[in-house]
Enzyme design. Structure first.
Site, PDB file in Angstrom:
ATOM      1  N   LYS A 150       1.855  13.875 -38.054  1.00 46.20           N
ATOM      2  CA  LYS A 150       3.299  13.932 -37.822  1.00 46.20           C
ATOM      3  C   LYS A 150       4.086  13.122 -38.853  1.00 46.20           C
ATOM      4  O   LYS A 150       5.291  13.291 -38.976  1.00 46.20           O
ATOM      5  CB  LYS A 150       3.636  13.493 -36.401  1.00 46.20           C
TER       6      LYS A 150
HETATM    7  C1  LIG Z   1       1.031  15.977 -31.917  1.00 47.68           C
HETATM    8  C2  LIG Z   1      -0.437  15.999 -32.081  1.00 47.68           C
HETATM    9  C3  LIG Z   1      -1.164  17.191 -31.900  1.00 47.68           C
HETATM   10  C4  LIG Z   1      -0.492  18.467 -31.446  1.00 47.68           C
HETATM   11  O1  LIG Z   1       0.336  19.001 -32.431  1.00 47.68           O
HETATM   12  P1  LIG Z   1       1.439  20.111 -32.033  1.00 47.68           P
HETATM   13  O2  LIG Z   1       2.193  20.369 -33.267  1.00 47.68           O
HETATM   14  O3  LIG Z   1       2.273  19.505 -30.957  1.00 47.68           O
HETATM   15  O4  LIG Z   1       0.677  21.291 -31.543  1.00 47.68           O
HETATM   16  C5  LIG Z   1      -2.519  17.168 -32.154  1.00 47.68           C
HETATM   17  N1  LIG Z   1      -3.149  16.037 -32.536  1.00 47.68           N
HETATM   18  C6  LIG Z   1      -2.485  14.876 -32.705  1.00 47.68           C
HETATM   19  C7  LIG Z   1      -3.252  13.657 -33.102  1.00 47.68           C
HETATM   20  C8  LIG Z   1      -1.115  14.822 -32.489  1.00 47.68           C
HETATM   21  O5  LIG Z   1      -0.480  13.671 -32.652  1.00 47.68           O
END
Ligand SMILES: *Cc1c(COP(=O)(O)O)cnc(C)c1O
Length: 433
Positions: free
Chosen positions: A107
């Site tokens: 993210k």
């Molecule tokens: C947010 C997150 C996900 C899921 O991603 P999405 O875009 O919400 O499907 C998977 N793994 C980790 C470590 C995350 O922080």
């Protein structure tokens, strides 16, 4: 380029409006009205290009009509101050490591890009102060808080479910201070998301303060995630492994995989995708039955994927005009219990010496079980295993060293605001800010 709402009621928006507003007025998610296909020449030479150069080309295809090239290139290069390498695990399975950023999760890419683009648009438009509301089940909060930390004119409110995120995750957004306020909600992630959505719909609140979202619903957060899909392909092509690539995405709110689907629509030669879920498996059930029925989320050890009603499902539907057969031909699903996730961490460690986090473990396992002859799998390792230290250590029986930038967060003092899951309480608080 204009952005339309998936609900098709609100008027189209400019990029600046879509980024500043987050969600469309009709509660739909913004979609770019066109997806630019990149030329064959780009794909022919992609393996000779750096990640940053590839990302600048992709960013230009998305945002080039609306942001000057120099500004955009600068935002991209500043965002990607770290690599997203592809690492071999076995003869046909590779890990796309997305945890080399400041908060050790994928993210960081979207959050850093969005912070920089929002700063650009709010300065350019001489807008007043902007309040970013973000609901998190763990990693979003830290990525957004760190991406925006110290950015003038922007205040970030991080809402998270009390007691449902790991200590390490919590420390990454509750100890920062400055323009970051952490709100501890008595409820689950879906309550946090509902509070944020209600705030955006509330006339009185919106008249009082300028609110925007930094969840993966924001186009400036979710689209830049396409960058590393192109990079994965480029690095696989350099290895001579680019035919029949299957990309497996551990999915919760489905923003990450949707960016991959966009990349494919832009011409990236990905054969198919797998969406790997934990026990929150509404999408898996949708693929099997054609029916989408949101459920309350259940808590798992892959907690960033504990989402019962993934927001970006609306975008996937829109992208393929609601056609279940098309969707099911491009994406297959997988769902794993906590026991199966632990088993995947254990086997990958004993067989290949590679330490997975619980989310990447879903991705790895889905490939190990689901690859067909002649296919090469790349799963997205979405977080560093040390972010889930206790869980992972219990499984592999070895101590994990905390990377320095994680250890530093743990030293800070926790500061939070306590909140019920009632919208009225949240509204009163925001009106008092
Ligand atoms: C947010 C997150 C996900 C899921 O991603 P999405 O875009 O919400 O499907 C998977 N793994 C980790 C470590 C995350 O922080």
């Amino acid at each position: 380029m204009k952005y339309y709402s998936t609900n098709k009621i609100a008027p189209s928006a400019t990029l600046a409006e879509a980024v500043i507003n987050g969600l469309a007025g009709d509660k739909g998610l913004y979609m770019p009205e066109r997806i630019t296909r990149l030329p064959n020449s780009f794909f022919n030479e992609i393996d000779t290009l750096s990640f940053q150069d590839i990302a600048c080309t992709v960013a230009n295809a998305f945002f080039g009509e609306d942001v000057d090239k120099d500004v955009l290139d600068h935002i991209v290069r500043d965002t990607l101050a770290f690599d997203c390498p592809v690492v071999p695990i076995s003869s046909n399975i590779y890990s796309l490591e997305l945890f080399h950023g400041p908060t050790l999760a994928f993210k960081d890419v979207g959050a850093r890009f969005m912070a920089r683009l929002l700063r650009h648009f709010t300065n350019a438009g001489k807008e007043g102060p902007v309040n970013v509301l973000v609901a998190t089940s763990g990693d979003t909060g830290s990525a957004v808080a760190n991406g925006f930390l110290g950015v003038d004119g922007i205040h970030v409110y991080v809402l998270y479910p009390k007691g449902k995120v790991s200590k390490i995750q919590e420390s990454q957004f509750t100890t920062l201070g400055k323009n970051i306020t952490a709100i501890e909600v008595d409820g689950v992630f879906d309550d946090c998301q509902a509070l944020v959505k209600s705030a955006f719909m509330d006339k009185e609140l919106n008249a009082h303060a300028h609110l925007t979202s930094a969840n993966s619903i924001n186009v400036a957060r979710f689209l830049p995630q396409a960058f590393y899909y192109f990079n994965a392909y480029a690095r696989m092509k350099a290895l001579g492994k680019a035919d029949n690539i299957v990309i497996c995405v551990p999915s919760g709110n489905f923003g990450n995989i949707t960016a991959g689907l966009f990349a494919r629509e832009m011409g990236l030669p990905i054969k198919r995708f797998i969406a790997a879920n934990n026990k929150n498996d509404v999408f898996f059930k949708y693929l099997k039955t054609g029916e989408y029925s949101p459920q309350p989320s259940v808590q798992t050890i892959a907690n960033a994927m504990d989402v019962g009603n993934p927001s970006n499902f609306a975008r996937i539907l829109d992208l393929y005009h609601g056609d279940h057969d098309t969707i099911a031909s491009i994406i297959s699903g997988a769902t794993f219990s906590d026991g199966q996730i632990r088993e995947a961490i254990r086997t990958c460690y004993t067989d290949h010496g590679y330490i997975l986090d619980p989310h990447g473990a879903c991705g790895y396992r889905a490939l190990a079980e689901g690859l067909k002859d002649g296919e090469t799998g790349v799963f997205l390792e979405t977080a560093h295993p040390a972010k889930f230290k206790e869980t992972v250590e219990n499984v592999i029986g070895t101590e994990l060293k905390l990377p320095q930038r994680l250890a530093d967060f743990m030293k800070g003092e926790k500061q939070t605001v306590q909140m019920s899951n009632k919208f009225d309480d949240f509204k009163t608080f925001l009106l008092g800010e």
